[in-house]
Design a protein around this motif. Sequence first.
Motif, PDB file in Angstrom:
ATOM      1  N   GLN A 117     -45.554 -36.583  23.828  1.00 19.95           N
ATOM      2  CA  GLN A 117     -44.213 -36.136  24.080  1.00 19.95           C
ATOM      3  C   GLN A 117     -43.822 -34.910  22.335  1.00 19.95           C
ATOM      4  OE1 GLN A 117     -41.598 -39.209  22.684  1.00 19.95           O
ATOM      5  NE2 GLN A 117     -40.149 -38.415  23.746  1.00 19.95           N
ATOM      6  N   THR A 131     -48.310 -41.112  24.283  1.00 19.37           N
ATOM      7  CA  THR A 131     -47.325 -41.942  24.410  1.00 19.37           C
ATOM      8  C   THR A 131     -48.180 -42.336  25.929  1.00 19.37           C
ATOM      9  OG1 THR A 131     -45.269 -42.339  26.268  1.00 19.37           O
ATOM     10  CG2 THR A 131     -46.153 -40.156  26.618  1.00 19.37           C
ATOM     11  N   ILE A 136     -42.043 -39.600  29.909  1.00 25.06           N
ATOM     12  CA  ILE A 136     -42.688 -38.942  29.444  1.00 25.06           C
ATOM     13  C   ILE A 136     -42.691 -37.537  28.685  1.00 25.06           C
ATOM     14  CG2 ILE A 136     -42.481 -39.090  26.511  1.00 25.06           C
ATOM     15  CD1 ILE A 136     -41.157 -41.755  26.858  1.00 25.06           C
ATOM     16  N   ASP A 137     -44.616 -37.901  29.659  1.00 16.05           N
ATOM     17  CA  ASP A 137     -45.039 -36.514  29.677  1.00 16.05           C
ATOM     18  C   ASP A 137     -45.002 -35.436  30.962  1.00 16.05           C
ATOM     19  OD1 ASP A 137     -48.111 -35.755  28.473  1.00 16.05           O
ATOM     20  OD2 ASP A 137     -47.313 -34.952  30.394  1.00 16.05           O
ATOM     21  N   ARG A 140     -41.935 -33.280  29.318  1.00 12.91           N
ATOM     22  CA  ARG A 140     -41.947 -32.365  28.369  1.00 12.91           C
ATOM     23  C   ARG A 140     -42.290 -30.430  28.886  1.00 12.91           C
ATOM     24  NH1 ARG A 140     -47.007 -31.079  27.725  1.00 12.91           N
ATOM     25  NH2 ARG A 140     -48.285 -32.485  28.429  1.00 12.91           N
TER      26      ARG A 140
END
Length: 450
Positions: A117, A131, A136-137, A140
């Motif tokens: 992240q 993470t 979330i990955d 980004r």
Amino acid sequence: MVSQLKSERPVSRLTPQPWLLASETKSVIAALTSEGAEIRFVGGCVRDSILGQVKIKKNINISAKIQDIDIATPEFPRTVIRLLQEAGIKSFVSGSEYGTITASIKNIKFEISTLRQDIKADGRHASIVFTNNWIIDAGRRDFTFNALSMTPEGDIYDFYEGMNDLSQGLVRFIGDADKRINEDLLRLLRFFRFFGYYGSPPADTNAIVACKKNAKKLPNLSGERIWSEISKILLIPEPEEVTMLMSKTGIFNYILPEAKNFERMRLVSWLETSVNQIVIVEPDALRRLAALIETDAKGAEQLSKRWAFSNSDASRLISMTSPSLTIDPTMSANDFKKTLYKFGTGIIRDISLLAWADELLVTPNLPSDRMEGWENVLKKCDNWKDLKFPLNGHDVTVLGIEEGPHVGELLLSVEGWWEESGYTAGRKACLKQLKSLVKKKKNEFLSNSI
């Protein structure tokens, strides 16, 4: 703005891909999953595999072999290295600050990155934390279709409607376009590259507004990074549409104000792709840049410094923008042979294609004999075999001439004679000519001494 997330369940499954079935890929998969970790493929290998199996709005040539294989994993970099070592797979740290490891098997490279992240970014660098969250990955990343991921079994995960965008030719930033660009300014140029390859007009309004707003920040990037992206944009099969969009958006005002000749670049790129069935011509970013810009030798030199070109690329750009020779299909065979010998086939191809494009600018329906004439020029380049003058300085000194300017003068004289003979004279004939000149030189010296 793209904000709606889909559930964390696969949305589709692809049939087995050749690159996925390769023994090298299977070896990496086995190593990384040997202790139960989940891995997914990400980036271009997923995007381009999907392009090969879904109906898309834009006609894209995806026949090229997939070479860049990126893998994401929740495992920490040190664990990735250990797992690869235990499997006997060579690896090295290629992005220590981002947890990226490169594995190599039989010249095939795999970039393996730990899920992360971005915490803080300044347009060039980002502070990150690792993470284990796939969403979330994915969040980004830059564009919706670049956030797609795929398991080794072929299950596709799509959190930002990337598959739909890919099929519709939509290039959209994930979330707020302005924020995405300010995290990494290079994304501004990447937008135009991806639009050129995968997008269908009109371009996403939010993206264009953000690109226009942030264009003035582009000079903060290094020249090498700018050229790296521009060169890829110029190699788009039909680069004129996207480069004109960049011009209208104001991008070139800040990084390439010399960009003026879009139609000339279009013609050069068209010639490169249309004649390559007849002669050896490859699409070339530097040649297309030379066609696009309007400048002189000094301007080309300044641009080369600005974008940190190598000495050879700088010299080539200067030669194309301010050529020291003229190529014409009506040149005599001997004159053309002399030109090839003196300058080499590379710059001859460059200047010929640029000159051919210039003629098409003036006369779009160029007569067939003239078109064939330019093709023959390029054919002669293909058939040319480099020639080596058969004499050297030692051949002069053994005849009693002391080292100095006379040695070079005599060699140049014999070389000129060799050129006039059509480069057919061998070493024996050249030595005979040299001895004749040396004898004449000595006689002149004796006459002047009396």
